[in-house]
Scaffold this motif. Structure first.
Motif, PDB file in Angstrom:
ATOM      1  N   ALA A 168       0.832  -1.199   0.000  1.00 16.97           N
ATOM      2  CA  ALA A 168       0.000   0.000   0.000  1.00 16.97           C
ATOM      3  C   ALA A 168       0.874   1.261   0.000  1.00 16.97           C
ATOM      4  CB  ALA A 168      -0.924  -0.004   1.221  1.00 16.97           C
ATOM      5  N   ILE A 169       1.877   1.303   0.875  1.00 17.14           N
ATOM      6  CA  ILE A 169       2.802   2.442   0.902  1.00 17.14           C
ATOM      7  C   ILE A 169       3.594   2.499  -0.406  1.00 17.14           C
ATOM      8  CG2 ILE A 169       4.774   3.464   2.093  1.00 17.14           C
ATOM      9  CD1 ILE A 169       2.150   3.575   3.642  1.00 17.14           C
ATOM     10  N   PHE A 170       3.997   1.336  -0.893  1.00 19.06           N
ATOM     11  CA  PHE A 170       4.695   1.213  -2.171  1.00 19.06           C
ATOM     12  C   PHE A 170       3.898   1.920  -3.265  1.00 19.06           C
ATOM     13  CE2 PHE A 170       6.586  -2.378  -5.076  1.00 19.06           C
ATOM     14  CZ  PHE A 170       7.061  -1.425  -5.965  1.00 19.06           C
ATOM     15  N   SER A 171       2.598   1.625  -3.335  1.00 17.15           N
ATOM     16  CA  SER A 171       1.766   2.178  -4.405  1.00 17.15           C
ATOM     17  C   SER A 171       1.640   3.698  -4.289  1.00 17.15           C
ATOM     18  CB  SER A 171       0.384   1.532  -4.386  1.00 17.15           C
ATOM     19  OG  SER A 171      -0.306   1.839  -3.187  1.00 17.15           O
ATOM     20  N   LEU A 172       1.440   4.196  -3.072  1.00 14.30           N
ATOM     21  CA  LEU A 172       1.283   5.638  -2.882  1.00 14.30           C
ATOM     22  C   LEU A 172       2.581   6.390  -3.174  1.00 14.30           C
ATOM     23  CD1 LEU A 172      -0.848   5.649   0.411  1.00 14.30           C
ATOM     24  CD2 LEU A 172      -1.636   6.130  -1.920  1.00 14.30           C
ATOM     25  N   PHE A 173       3.698   5.843  -2.719  1.00 13.06           N
ATOM     26  CA  PHE A 173       4.982   6.527  -2.862  1.00 13.06           C
ATOM     27  C   PHE A 173       5.506   6.469  -4.292  1.00 13.06           C
ATOM     28  CE2 PHE A 173       9.414   7.558  -1.612  1.00 13.06           C
ATOM     29  CZ  PHE A 173       9.137   8.600  -0.748  1.00 13.06           C
TER      30      PHE A 173
ATOM     31  N   ILE B  71       4.353   3.978 -12.905  1.00 11.98           N
ATOM     32  CA  ILE B  71       2.937   3.628 -13.075  1.00 11.98           C
ATOM     33  C   ILE B  71       2.751   2.124 -12.975  1.00 11.98           C
ATOM     34  CG2 ILE B  71       1.027   3.602 -14.726  1.00 11.98           C
ATOM     35  CD1 ILE B  71       2.129   6.310 -15.766  1.00 11.98           C
ATOM     36  N   PHE B  72       3.643   1.371 -13.616  1.00 12.00           N
ATOM     37  CA  PHE B  72       3.595  -0.092 -13.551  1.00 12.00           C
ATOM     38  C   PHE B  72       3.627  -0.569 -12.105  1.00 12.00           C
ATOM     39  CE2 PHE B  72       6.637  -3.921 -13.781  1.00 12.00           C
ATOM     40  CZ  PHE B  72       5.599  -4.831 -13.668  1.00 12.00           C
ATOM     41  N   LYS B  73       4.592  -0.073 -11.346  1.00 15.67           N
ATOM     42  CA  LYS B  73       4.736  -0.510  -9.967  1.00 15.67           C
ATOM     43  C   LYS B  73       3.609   0.020  -9.076  1.00 15.67           C
ATOM     44  CE  LYS B  73       8.048  -3.341 -10.225  1.00 15.67           C
ATOM     45  NZ  LYS B  73       7.821  -4.759  -9.862  1.00 15.67           N
ATOM     46  N   PHE B  74       3.067   1.199  -9.408  1.00 18.60           N
ATOM     47  CA  PHE B  74       1.926   1.724  -8.649  1.00 18.60           C
ATOM     48  C   PHE B  74       0.731   0.783  -8.776  1.00 18.60           C
ATOM     49  CE2 PHE B  74      -2.134   4.012  -9.191  1.00 18.60           C
ATOM     50  CZ  PHE B  74      -2.346   4.380  -7.873  1.00 18.60           C
ATOM     51  N   VAL B  75       0.361   0.481 -10.003  1.00 22.44           N
ATOM     52  CA  VAL B  75      -0.818  -0.369 -10.223  1.00 22.44           C
ATOM     53  C   VAL B  75      -0.576  -1.771  -9.671  1.00 22.44           C
ATOM     54  CG1 VAL B  75      -2.320  -1.395 -11.974  1.00 22.44           C
ATOM     55  CG2 VAL B  75      -1.514   0.956 -12.249  1.00 22.44           C
ATOM     56  N   GLN B  76       0.609  -2.309  -9.921  1.00 24.63           N
ATOM     57  CA  GLN B  76       0.924  -3.651  -9.441  1.00 24.63           C
ATOM     58  C   GLN B  76       0.873  -3.720  -7.914  1.00 24.63           C
ATOM     59  OE1 GLN B  76       5.040  -5.292  -9.578  1.00 24.63           O
ATOM     60  NE2 GLN B  76       4.194  -6.821 -10.965  1.00 24.63           N
ATOM     61  N   SER B  77       1.434  -2.723  -7.253  1.00 20.32           N
ATOM     62  CA  SER B  77       1.483  -2.747  -5.796  1.00 20.32           C
ATOM     63  C   SER B  77       0.115  -2.493  -5.169  1.00 20.32           C
ATOM     64  CB  SER B  77       2.516  -1.750  -5.272  1.00 20.32           C
ATOM     65  OG  SER B  77       2.282  -0.456  -5.777  1.00 20.32           O
ATOM     66  N   VAL B  78      -0.750  -1.679  -5.810  1.00 17.48           N
ATOM     67  CA  VAL B  78      -2.123  -1.524  -5.342  1.00 17.48           C
ATOM     68  C   VAL B  78      -2.833  -2.877  -5.344  1.00 17.48           C
ATOM     69  CG1 VAL B  78      -4.390  -0.617  -5.969  1.00 17.48           C
ATOM     70  CG2 VAL B  78      -2.435   0.912  -5.930  1.00 17.48           C
ATOM     71  N   ALA B  79      -2.667  -3.609  -6.446  1.00 22.23           N
ATOM     72  CA  ALA B  79      -3.289  -4.930  -6.548  1.00 22.23           C
ATOM     73  C   ALA B  79      -2.728  -5.891  -5.503  1.00 22.23           C
ATOM     74  CB  ALA B  79      -3.066  -5.491  -7.957  1.00 22.23           C
ATOM     75  N   THR B  80      -1.419  -5.857  -5.314  1.00 18.57           N
ATOM     76  CA  THR B  80      -0.787  -6.753  -4.351  1.00 18.57           C
ATOM     77  C   THR B  80      -1.253  -6.447  -2.937  1.00 18.57           C
ATOM     78  OG1 THR B  80       1.159  -6.882  -5.779  1.00 18.57           O
ATOM     79  CG2 THR B  80       1.425  -7.625  -3.515  1.00 18.57           C
ATOM     80  N   ALA B  81      -1.325  -5.157  -2.598  1.00 12.36           N
ATOM     81  CA  ALA B  81      -1.796  -4.763  -1.270  1.00 12.36           C
ATOM     82  C   ALA B  81      -3.232  -5.224  -1.047  1.00 12.36           C
ATOM     83  CB  ALA B  81      -1.695  -3.241  -1.108  1.00 12.36           C
ATOM     84  N   ALA B  82      -4.094  -5.005  -2.037  1.00 14.59           N
ATOM     85  CA  ALA B  82      -5.493  -5.415  -1.909  1.00 14.59           C
ATOM     86  C   ALA B  82      -5.605  -6.917  -1.709  1.00 14.59           C
ATOM     87  CB  ALA B  82      -6.266  -4.986  -3.159  1.00 14.59           C
ATOM     88  N   SER B  83      -4.791  -7.668  -2.464  1.00 16.56           N
ATOM     89  CA  SER B  83      -4.837  -9.125  -2.360  1.00 16.56           C
ATOM     90  C   SER B  83      -4.390  -9.607  -0.986  1.00 16.56           C
ATOM     91  CB  SER B  83      -3.954  -9.751  -3.447  1.00 16.56           C
ATOM     92  OG  SER B  83      -4.002 -11.155  -3.381  1.00 16.56           O
ATOM     93  N   PHE B  84      -3.333  -9.005  -0.442  1.00 10.62           N
ATOM     94  CA  PHE B  84      -2.875  -9.412   0.891  1.00 10.62           C
ATOM     95  C   PHE B  84      -3.894  -9.030   1.965  1.00 10.62           C
ATOM     96  CE2 PHE B  84       1.665  -9.692  -0.672  1.00 10.62           C
ATOM     97  CZ  PHE B  84       1.795 -11.047  -0.371  1.00 10.62           C
ATOM     98  N   PHE B  85      -4.606  -7.920   1.776  1.00 12.59           N
ATOM     99  CA  PHE B  85      -5.622  -7.540   2.750  1.00 12.59           C
ATOM    100  C   PHE B  85      -6.756  -8.562   2.790  1.00 12.59           C
ATOM    101  CE2 PHE B  85      -4.099  -2.994   2.798  1.00 12.59           C
ATOM    102  CZ  PHE B  85      -3.932  -2.926   4.173  1.00 12.59           C
ATOM    103  N   TYR B  86      -7.209  -9.043   1.628  1.00 11.35           N
ATOM    104  CA  TYR B  86      -8.330  -9.991   1.649  1.00 11.35           C
ATOM    105  C   TYR B  86      -7.892 -11.443   1.802  1.00 11.35           C
ATOM    106  CZ  TYR B  86      -7.812 -10.950  -3.477  1.00 11.35           C
ATOM    107  OH  TYR B  86      -7.368 -11.316  -4.728  1.00 11.35           O
ATOM    108  N   ALA B  87      -6.572 -11.706   1.720  1.00  7.78           N
ATOM    109  CA  ALA B  87      -6.086 -13.087   1.782  1.00  7.78           C
ATOM    110  C   ALA B  87      -6.426 -13.775   3.103  1.00  7.78           C
ATOM    111  CB  ALA B  87      -4.575 -13.128   1.559  1.00  7.78           C
ATOM    112  N   SER B  88      -6.513 -13.006   4.181  1.00 12.52           N
ATOM    113  CA  SER B  88      -6.792 -13.584   5.496  1.00 12.52           C
ATOM    114  C   SER B  88      -8.277 -13.873   5.710  1.00 12.52           C
ATOM    115  CB  SER B  88      -6.313 -12.639   6.607  1.00 12.52           C
ATOM    116  OG  SER B  88      -4.920 -12.467   6.560  1.00 12.52           O
ATOM    117  N   TYR B  89      -9.125 -13.422   4.776  1.00 15.45           N
ATOM    118  CA  TYR B  89     -10.572 -13.542   4.991  1.00 15.45           C
ATOM    119  C   TYR B  89     -11.305 -14.266   3.870  1.00 15.45           C
ATOM    120  CZ  TYR B  89      -9.060  -9.672   7.958  1.00 15.45           C
ATOM    121  OH  TYR B  89      -8.374  -8.892   8.860  1.00 15.45           O
ATOM    122  N   VAL B  90     -10.682 -14.401   2.709  1.00 15.26           N
ATOM    123  CA  VAL B  90     -11.361 -14.952   1.530  1.00 15.26           C
ATOM    124  C   VAL B  90     -10.898 -16.387   1.282  1.00 15.26           C
ATOM    125  CG1 VAL B  90     -11.712 -14.689  -0.953  1.00 15.26           C
ATOM    126  CG2 VAL B  90     -11.612 -12.661   0.512  1.00 15.26           C
ATOM    127  N   LEU B  91     -11.858 -17.285   1.068  1.00 22.01           N
ATOM    128  CA  LEU B  91     -11.538 -18.692   0.826  1.00 22.01           C
ATOM    129  C   LEU B  91     -10.689 -18.863  -0.431  1.00 22.01           C
ATOM    130  CD1 LEU B  91     -15.051 -20.218   1.612  1.00 22.01           C
ATOM    131  CD2 LEU B  91     -12.978 -20.477   3.001  1.00 22.01           C
TER     132      LEU B  91
END
Length: 458
Positions: A86-91, A401-421
């Motif tokens: 998440a910080i990766f994407s913003l920075f 831009i590549f790393k921004f979009v990629q890191s947004v996706a990665t952050a989102a995936s790690f956030f839901y990884a603990s809750y989604v089957l």
């Protein structure tokens, strides 16, 4: 015709030797740039041998620490990784401006130091320290990766960008192989990671990261010659505005779907998949050891993919970049389907006795690790290639831009990884793989058409 792996490896080594030391094959100026690319690759190899290995085992180590040493510890490996990205994407939006002032070398040195600091915090885990280090490494990640794309482009020509991207990617992914080979033997026979094992692991990985920091300190400045890709020099303000404008163009918007998919798949194979294997009790006493073996085969797939499309890239470049990305899509979808059958649905959450659709097979689990790594190499080498080719004069903005979009996706995936089957996570991956592959093919087709039109005019 059968291909002997040993002969292929020897052939690759001979090709590298000829490129480096034969003045009749390539000019000396190009040799220096290839040496810069190799040095860049080795720097990333050492730093990410440490970090990617830690990311792969982070969830396992922290859960063991909480269970056996400090029940009050509330840090979560998935949340830490989500915070990093998440910080990766913003920075990322600040990275082109900073690089325009300092150049890529300085920011990569800073970035490598933040990775070393993050790893050292695992010697004495604290919840606040884990998350603070995650924020710090997020800033370093944005700079080191944008700097990498810029430095790689500045040391390439339009004829060598695909080769250099493949060579860099293969060297980088040796990190997955080497680090997890160490973990495979270090965790052998263990069902929990004790303090002594954790400390030895952290110290070894910290030393490896320190070597990477030293290599970044030795990186030379790029020297420009006729025919080289030359970055347009911009002020920090112009670099930021340029990145915003580039983000809104049609090609970049289409490529963003590909970037997003690579981020979702990155989080899955780098943090979730190996943890699922380690939490599957159907594997018995070897479950924790398989975490390291999974990382080894992910890295092996990455290395082979990088070597095929880098050192041997001229054999594939005649067909363009899109067939390689389509091949990556096929490998990934096959891996997701096998994983759907082979691992329990609740395996992302913690140790489970549940059964999968079939009897969980270690061999199939490791096969999927290889397919995930090889498919990822297919996508990323071609993303590096297309960005370094069509955005050669503004590569810092393009890679940001590549790393921004990629890191947004990665952050989102790690956030839901603990809750989604697991089945839902796999469904998301398949859908995004389809979309990301189609959009990449559309961009590559338009680039080919523009090249044909330009040749017709000439």
């Amino acid at each position: 015709m059968r291909y002997d792996p040993c002969r292929i490896i020897i052939y690759c080594l001979v090709k590298v030797k000829n490129c480096l030391f034969n003045p009749h094959d390539i000019r000396m100026t190009i040799n220096k740039k290839l040496l810069n690319v190799l040095l860049l690759g080795f720097g990333f190899m050492f730093v990410f041998t440490a970090f990617q290995t830690m990311g792969n085992i982070q969830k396992t180590i922290l859960d063991s620490y909480k269970n056996n040493e400090d029940p009050n510890f509330n840090g979560d490996g998935y949340i830490s990784l989500a915070l990093i990205y998440a910080i990766f994407s913003l920075f990322n939006w600040s990275a082109p401006s900073i690089i325009s002032s300092t150049g890529p070398r300085i920011v990569m040195i800073y970035g490598s130091i933040t990775y070393l600091f993050f790893i050292l915090t695992f010697l004495s885990p604290k919840t606040w320290l884990l998350y603070l280090a995650s924020v710090i490494i997020g800033t370093g990640a944005a700079l080191i990766w944008t700097g990498q794309g810029n430095y790689l482009t500045l040391n390439s020509t339009k004829d060598t960008i695909s080769r250099n991207s493949g060579i860099f990617w293969a060297l980088l992914q040796v990190s997955m192989f080497a680090g997890n080979l160490f973990v495979f033997f270090q965790f052998q026979g263990l069902t929990e990671i004790d303090k002594s094992t954790r400390n030895v692991t952290v110290i070894v990985l910290s030393v490896v990261a320190g070597v990477g920091v030293g290599i970044f300190l030795l990186l030379p400045k790029p020297q420009f010659e006729e025919g080289d890709i030359v970055e347009v020099q911009q002020s920090p303000r112009d670099a930021f505005i340029g990145a915003i404008k580039l983000f809104r163009t049609r090609k970049m918007l289409l490529l963003c779907f590909t970037f997003f998919y690579t981020g979702i798949s990155l989080s899955f194979f780098s943090g979730v998949y190996s943890s699922c294997i380690g939490f599957t009790k159907q594997f018995g006493s070897q479950a924790k050891q398989l975490v390291g073996l999974s990382g080894i085969f992910i890295g092996l797939g990455e290395i082979i993919g990088g070597a095929l499309f880098g050192i041997l890239g001229s054999r594939f470049s005649r067909w363009g970049r899109d067939p390689i990305v389509i091949a990556g899509f096929i490998f990934h979808v096959a891996a997701y389907f096998i994983t759907f059958l082979n691992l329990p649905n609740n395996s992302p959450f913690g140790d489970t006795d549940d059964k999968a659709f079939i009897t969980s097979s270690p061999a199939l689990a490791i096969l999927c690790s290889f397919l995930l790594g090889f498919g990822d190499a297919c996508y990323n080498t071609q993303v590096f290639s297309i960005l370094g080719s069509i955005y050669a004069d503004i590569s810092a903005s393009a890679f940001a831009i590549f790393k921004f979009v990629q890191s947004v996706a990665t952050a989102a995936s790690f956030f839901y990884a603990s809750y989604v089957l697991l089945t839902i996570q796999l469904g998301i991956l398949v859908f995004l793989a389809i979309v990301g592959t189609v959009t990449f093919v559309l961009v590559e087709y338009s680039v080919k058409q523009e090249q044909k039109d330009a040749q017709a005019i000439e």
